[in-house]
Design a protein around this motif. Structure first.
Motif, PDB file in Angstrom:
ATOM      1  N   TRP A  71       0.777  -1.086   0.016  1.00  9.74           N
ATOM      2  CA  TRP A  71      -0.012  -0.015   0.029  1.00  9.74           C
ATOM      3  C   TRP A  71       0.751   1.119  -0.046  1.00  9.74           C
ATOM      4  CZ3 TRP A  71      -5.520   0.770  -0.166  1.00  9.74           C
ATOM      5  CH2 TRP A  71      -5.930  -0.594  -0.356  1.00  9.74           C
ATOM      6  N   ASP A  72       2.037   1.052  -0.007  1.00  6.96           N
ATOM      7  CA  ASP A  72       3.114   2.236  -0.031  1.00  6.96           C
ATOM      8  C   ASP A  72       2.671   3.189  -1.044  1.00  6.96           C
ATOM      9  OD1 ASP A  72       5.064   4.135   0.383  1.00  6.96           O
ATOM     10  OD2 ASP A  72       6.503   2.810  -0.786  1.00  6.96           O
ATOM     11  N   GLY A  73       2.606   4.416  -0.948  1.00  2.00           N
ATOM     12  CA  GLY A  73       2.310   5.406  -1.758  1.00  2.00           C
ATOM     13  C   GLY A  73       0.693   5.516  -2.518  1.00  2.00           C
ATOM     14  N   HIS A  74      -0.028   4.836  -1.804  1.00  3.13           N
ATOM     15  CA  HIS A  74      -1.452   4.726  -2.323  1.00  3.13           C
ATOM     16  C   HIS A  74      -2.117   6.111  -1.988  1.00  3.13           C
ATOM     17  CE1 HIS A  74      -5.468   3.495  -2.274  1.00  3.13           C
ATOM     18  NE2 HIS A  74      -5.292   2.510  -3.482  1.00  3.13           N
ATOM     19  N   ALA A  75      -2.985   6.463  -3.094  1.00  2.70           N
ATOM     20  CA  ALA A  75      -3.619   7.920  -2.697  1.00  2.70           C
ATOM     21  C   ALA A  75      -4.579   8.005  -1.686  1.00  2.70           C
ATOM     22  CB  ALA A  75      -4.387   8.089  -3.997  1.00  2.70           C
ATOM     23  N   VAL A  76      -5.130   7.030  -1.133  1.00  7.89           N
ATOM     24  CA  VAL A  76      -6.233   6.939  -0.053  1.00  7.89           C
ATOM     25  C   VAL A  76      -5.793   5.871   1.208  1.00  7.89           C
ATOM     26  CG1 VAL A  76      -8.613   6.373   0.757  1.00  7.89           C
ATOM     27  CG2 VAL A  76      -7.954   7.369  -1.533  1.00  7.89           C
ATOM     28  N   GLY A  77      -5.553   4.782   0.952  1.00  6.08           N
ATOM     29  CA  GLY A  77      -5.239   3.799   1.821  1.00  6.08           C
ATOM     30  C   GLY A  77      -3.859   3.824   2.764  1.00  6.08           C
ATOM     31  N   LEU A  78      -3.625   3.692   3.814  1.00  8.39           N
ATOM     32  CA  LEU A  78      -2.325   3.847   4.616  1.00  8.39           C
ATOM     33  C   LEU A  78      -2.449   2.635   5.529  1.00  8.39           C
ATOM     34  CD1 LEU A  78       0.383   5.457   5.474  1.00  8.39           C
ATOM     35  CD2 LEU A  78      -1.155   6.628   7.014  1.00  8.39           C
ATOM     36  N   ILE A  79      -1.240   1.919   5.624  1.00  7.50           N
ATOM     37  CA  ILE A  79      -1.083   0.653   6.586  1.00  7.50           C
ATOM     38  C   ILE A  79       0.157   1.341   7.445  1.00  7.50           C
ATOM     39  CG2 ILE A  79      -0.266  -1.547   6.944  1.00  7.50           C
ATOM     40  CD1 ILE A  79      -2.749  -1.262   5.344  1.00  7.50           C
ATOM     41  N   ALA A  80      -0.085   1.347   8.635  1.00  2.90           N
ATOM     42  CA  ALA A  80       1.040   2.146   9.655  1.00  2.90           C
ATOM     43  C   ALA A  80       1.056   1.254  10.862  1.00  2.90           C
ATOM     44  CB  ALA A  80       0.639   3.487   9.867  1.00  2.90           C
ATOM     45  N   GLU A  81       1.782   1.642  11.818  1.00  8.00           N
ATOM     46  CA  GLU A  81       1.921   1.143  13.103  1.00  8.00           C
ATOM     47  C   GLU A  81       2.280   2.089  14.170  1.00  8.00           C
ATOM     48  OE1 GLU A  81       4.878  -1.982  12.614  1.00  8.00           O
ATOM     49  OE2 GLU A  81       6.587  -0.357  12.803  1.00  8.00           O
TER      50      GLU A  81
END
Length: 220
Positions: free
Chosen positions: A63-73
Motif C-alpha cells: 500500500w506504499d504510496g497509495h492515494a487513499v489507503g495507509l498501513i501504519a503502526e
C-alpha cells in the motif's frame, strides 16, 4: 561456508524488510491526513506482534504510496504511547482502521490473506467532515449538528460515549468473573459428588462383580 551463507541471507532479509510508517502524536495528523488507515498498535516485546510483523510489513509495502489507503503502526512503549492511550489500546497487537479521527476496531482474522482482503475492501474514502460528498443525508445532518457544537459540548459528548464503552467493558468483565466463579463452584460440586459415589462403594461393587464373574467361569 554454510555459516557464511546463512549470515548473508539473514542480512539480506533484514535489509529488504519494509519500513512501516510509524505514527506518533507529532506526525499523526500530517501522515494520516486525507487517508483511510489500517493501524497496528504494538509492543516490541509482544510475541504475537513479532509473529505478525513480516505480514504487516508486506501489507504496508503493497500500500506504499497509495492515494487513499495507509498501513501504519504505533509503538505503544515509546513516543506512540499517547496514541495508544487515546485509542483505548489494552492488548497487543490491537488493530484499528477507518477515519484517523474516529478509528474502529478490527475483529477479523490476522492471516496475511485476510488482512490484505480487508484492506482492499475498506481502505477507501469514507464519509467524514473532509469527505461530505460520500455521506448520505442522515450522516451529513449529523456532521452539521456536531459542527455547530462548541468544543466543550463536543468533548462532553465524546466523554459520555466513551463512558458507555467503558461500562460495556466493565459489564463484560464482571460477567466473565461471575462465570468463572460459577464454573469453579460447579467443578468443585462435581468433584465432591464423584468422590462421594466412589466412597460409597462403587469400586467394591465392581470388584465383587468381577470376582463373581471370574468364579462363575472357573466353575464352568
Amino acid at each position: 561456508m554454510k555459516f557464511t551463507a546463512a549470515i548473508t541471507l539473514a542480512f539480506a532479509a533484514s535489509v529488504s524488510a519494509y519500513d512501516v510508517p510509524s505514527l506518533t502524536p507529532d506526525n499523526y495528523e500530517s501522515v494520516t491526513e486525507g487517508k483511510t488507515v489500517f493501524i497496528k498498535f504494538f509492543a516490541p516485546w509482544c510475541g504475537h506482534c513479532k509473529k505478525m510483523a513480516p505480514d504487516w510489513e508486506k501489507l504496508a509495502e503493497e500500500w506504499d504510496g497509495h492515494a487513499v489507503g495507509l498501513i501504519a503502526e504505533v509503538d505503544c512503549t515509546t513516543e506512540g504511547k499517547p496514541l495508544c492511550d487515546a485509542n483505548g489500546v489494552r492488548g497487543f497487537p490491537t488493530l484499528k482502521y477507518g477515519d484517523p479521527a474516529g478509528l474502529e476496531d478490527y475483529q477479523g482474522s490476522r492471516s496475511f490473506d485476510d488482512l490484505a482482503t480487508f484492506a482492499k475492501e475498506n481502505l477507501k474514502p469514507v464519509c467524514s467532515p473532509a469527505n461530505l460528498d460520500l455521506c448520505d443525508d442522515e450522516k451529513k445532518k449529523q456532521i452539521e449538528d456536531y459542527m455547530a457544537l462548541s468544543d466543550d459540548d463536543l468533548e462532553s459528548k465524546i466523554k459520555a460515549e466513551e463512558e458507555k464503552l467503558e461500562a460495556a467493558e466493565a459489564e463484560f468483565k464482571e460477567a466473565v468473573t461471575k462465570l468463572q466463579a460459577d464454573y469453579q463452584k460447579l467443578s468443585e460440586d462435581k468433584d465432591e459428588k464423584i468422590a462421594a459415589v466412589k466412597n460409597s462403594g462403587l469400586g467394591l461393587l465392581k470388584s465383587v462383580k468381577a470376582s463373581k464373574s471370574k468364579t462363575a467361569k472357573e466353575e464352568l
